[in-house]
Design a protein around this motif. Structure first.
Motif, PDB file in Angstrom:
ATOM      1  N   ASP A 113       0.795  -1.379  -0.031  1.00  0.00           N
ATOM      2  CA  ASP A 113       0.067  -0.083   0.232  1.00  0.00           C
ATOM      3  C   ASP A 113       0.708   1.312  -0.177  1.00  0.00           C
ATOM      4  O   ASP A 113       0.332   2.421  -0.288  1.00  0.00           O
ATOM      5  CB  ASP A 113      -1.001   0.029   1.134  1.00  0.00           C
ATOM      6  N   SER A 114       2.048   1.227   0.429  1.00  0.00           N
ATOM      7  CA  SER A 114       3.017   2.440   0.658  1.00  0.00           C
ATOM      8  C   SER A 114       3.922   2.416  -0.720  1.00  0.00           C
ATOM      9  O   SER A 114       5.022   3.293  -0.365  1.00  0.00           O
ATOM     10  CB  SER A 114       3.412   2.475   1.706  1.00  0.00           C
ATOM     11  N   ALA A 115       3.676   1.512  -1.749  1.00  0.00           N
ATOM     12  CA  ALA A 115       4.600   1.468  -2.742  1.00  0.00           C
ATOM     13  C   ALA A 115       4.899   2.741  -3.603  1.00  0.00           C
ATOM     14  O   ALA A 115       6.006   2.934  -3.875  1.00  0.00           O
ATOM     15  CB  ALA A 115       4.332   0.346  -3.667  1.00  0.00           C
ATOM     16  N   SER A 116       3.913   3.664  -3.624  1.00  0.00           N
ATOM     17  CA  SER A 116       4.179   4.697  -4.413  1.00  0.00           C
ATOM     18  C   SER A 116       5.111   5.694  -3.774  1.00  0.00           C
ATOM     19  O   SER A 116       6.248   6.113  -4.392  1.00  0.00           O
ATOM     20  CB  SER A 116       2.861   5.662  -4.228  1.00  0.00           C
ATOM     21  N   ALA A 117       5.186   5.652  -2.266  1.00  0.00           N
ATOM     22  CA  ALA A 117       6.141   6.657  -1.572  1.00  0.00           C
ATOM     23  C   ALA A 117       7.464   5.879  -1.498  1.00  0.00           C
ATOM     24  O   ALA A 117       8.615   6.288  -1.862  1.00  0.00           O
ATOM     25  CB  ALA A 117       5.938   6.663  -0.054  1.00  0.00           C
ATOM     26  N   GLY A 118       7.709   4.439  -1.689  1.00  0.00           N
ATOM     27  CA  GLY A 118       8.883   3.634  -1.789  1.00  0.00           C
ATOM     28  C   GLY A 118       9.391   3.892  -3.101  1.00  0.00           C
ATOM     29  O   GLY A 118      10.811   3.883  -3.134  1.00  0.00           O
ATOM     30  N   GLN A 119       8.641   3.583  -4.078  1.00  0.00           N
ATOM     31  CA  GLN A 119       9.360   3.872  -5.452  1.00  0.00           C
ATOM     32  C   GLN A 119       9.880   5.085  -5.771  1.00  0.00           C
ATOM     33  O   GLN A 119      10.816   5.237  -6.373  1.00  0.00           O
ATOM     34  CB  GLN A 119       8.111   3.402  -6.661  1.00  0.00           C
ATOM     35  N   ASP A 120       9.062   6.319  -4.992  1.00  0.00           N
ATOM     36  CA  ASP A 120       9.767   7.541  -5.094  1.00  0.00           C
ATOM     37  C   ASP A 120      11.069   7.778  -4.564  1.00  0.00           C
ATOM     38  O   ASP A 120      11.974   8.307  -4.952  1.00  0.00           O
ATOM     39  CB  ASP A 120       8.540   8.593  -4.704  1.00  0.00           C
ATOM     40  N   ILE A 121      11.217   7.198  -3.306  1.00  0.00           N
ATOM     41  CA  ILE A 121      12.337   7.246  -2.638  1.00  0.00           C
ATOM     42  C   ILE A 121      13.429   6.653  -3.469  1.00  0.00           C
ATOM     43  O   ILE A 121      14.596   7.138  -3.201  1.00  0.00           O
ATOM     44  CB  ILE A 121      12.377   6.685  -1.208  1.00  0.00           C
TER      45      ILE A 121
END
Length: 396
Positions: free
Chosen positions: A54-62
């Protein structure tokens, strides 16, 4: 019970103790991360982040931001002639996966780590890195305990939740004029920590906390929770959880009090979930990339490489990789020397501002502002100036 929503910045798998016990199942790699630079002659920097869930958007951004930073260093000649290699690991924002990601990175020969979106995933990872003297520079994990107990081997380019909670309380009781404040979290390390910090600061500011409890992540209908909160007649509800729930809360609010959130609610995904209901939403956060004049070149490079705008923690990851590259260039790749070098950093010219680490590893100048949604986008709103007055956050 473990749900899919344990893959988040502050999430706990079935208990941190269980995650610690699980470490015995992961073999240690002899010598990894203690001073080598990888068999290919590169300098390996690990990036743990939620790359799925569910937090992949933030992780991929990082991860994307780390690669932009590494590309820039490499194009400029690398670190003592060696190229930086970014080694990724999916921590899924859970304690168990955070521990496994840490061991994976050590097994890959990383000499330092830059990343960490979820405080709950960072908690079990920190001692794993620490035992091998591998420094961990966090870009988004904001729970105070991480540096408080990091034994001087953990650093942050972001702020701490006790700083953010104070700013939130001052804004709610100041510009918003709130007297009665409700706090809603999701029982994760990050969210509950921020809620508790905000509660303490609200009381110090003369406000009244009329509600503090958790929702169950991953639900589709939060109207019963909102109705219960409404019965306490708050002026403001401060939600300290994540963007998936924040978007739903915005859509389902329909009540006569203000909804405000923490820095895990500023991902662009929340705007897609909430649609027009997001307009006017306020959140506390560290400054976003588009509002930092020094970040303009980074924003352009990120967009050119990824075809999208950088997310809220991208600039803090970029600075984490850049400060590590600078220090490794001065000290070499031995972990203890890198750690010593990081403690000697003073006014490093980060795009998020000058970076100096205190004895614990925290920035000496953490900055939180408020942003609001205007015309479908997060926009800088208000910040505290040196006199303690609220001013336009876009002002210098």
């Amino acid at each position: 019970m473990t749900s899919s929503r344990t893959r988040r910045r502050g999430a706990r798998s079935p208990g941190l103790a269980a995650a610690g016990a699980g470490l015995l199942l992961v073999p240690l790699a002899a010598g990894c991360g203690s001073g080598g630079s990888g068999g290919s002659g590169d300098v390996r920097i690990g990036v743990p982040a939620p790359l799925s869930g569910d937090s992949a958007s933030a992780g991929q951004d990082i991860l994307a931001a780390a690669k932009v930073a590494a590309d820039e260093v490499n194009k400029a000649g690398g670190v003592k002639g060696k190229k930086i290699r970014i080694v990724q690991a999916d921590d899924q924002c859970s304690a168990q996966q955070g521990a496994q990601a840490a061991q994976k990175l050590l097994n890959s020969g990383v000499v330092a780590v830059a990343g960490g979106y979820c405080s709950g995933a960072a908690v079990p990872a920190i001692p794993i890195y620490g035992r091998r003297n591998v420094p961990f520079v966090m870009d988004a994990s904001t729970n105070p305990s991480l540096t408080d107990t990091g034994k001087g081997k953990v650093f942050r380019t972001c702020g701490r939740d006790d700083n953010q909670g104070l700013v939130a309380a001052k804004f709610m009781t100041g510009p918003l004029g709130a007297k009665r404040i409700a706090l809603l979290h999701d029982n994760t390390t990050y969210a509950k920590g921020l809620a508790d910090a905000a509660a303490a600061s609200v009381k110090q500011a003369g406000g009244q906390v009329v509600y503090e409890d958790a929702l169950q992540p991953g639900q589709s209908d939060y109207s019963p929770v909102l109705t219960k909160i409404a019965s306490t007649k708050p002026d403001v509800l401060y939600f300290t959880g994540y963007y998936a729930e924040a978007g739903l809360l915005m859509k389902q609010l329909g009540l006569k009090f203000t909804l405000m959130g923490g820095d895990a609610t500023t991902d662009s995904t929340v705007l897609k979930t909430a649609g027009s209901a997001a307009e006017g939403y306020i959140a506390t956060t560290a400054p976003l990339a588009k509002d930092l004049p020094a970040a303009s070149a980074f924003v352009s490079a990120y967009k050119a490489k990824n075809g999208a705008d950088p997310g809220p923690f991208s600039v803090y990851e970029y600075d984490a990789v850049k400060v590590l590259a600078k220090v490794i260039g001065q000290t070499g790749t031995k972990g203890a020397d890198i750690i010593k070098g990081l403690h000697g950093v003073k006014d490093f010219p980060g795009i998020t501002g000058p970076i100096t680490f205190d004895a614990k590893g925290d920035r000496t100048d953490p900055l939180y502002i408020t942003v609001h949604v205007q015309n479908g986008a997060f926009t800088a709103y208000k910040k505290l100036d040196k006199s303690g007055a609220w001013v336009d956050a876009k002002s210098s």
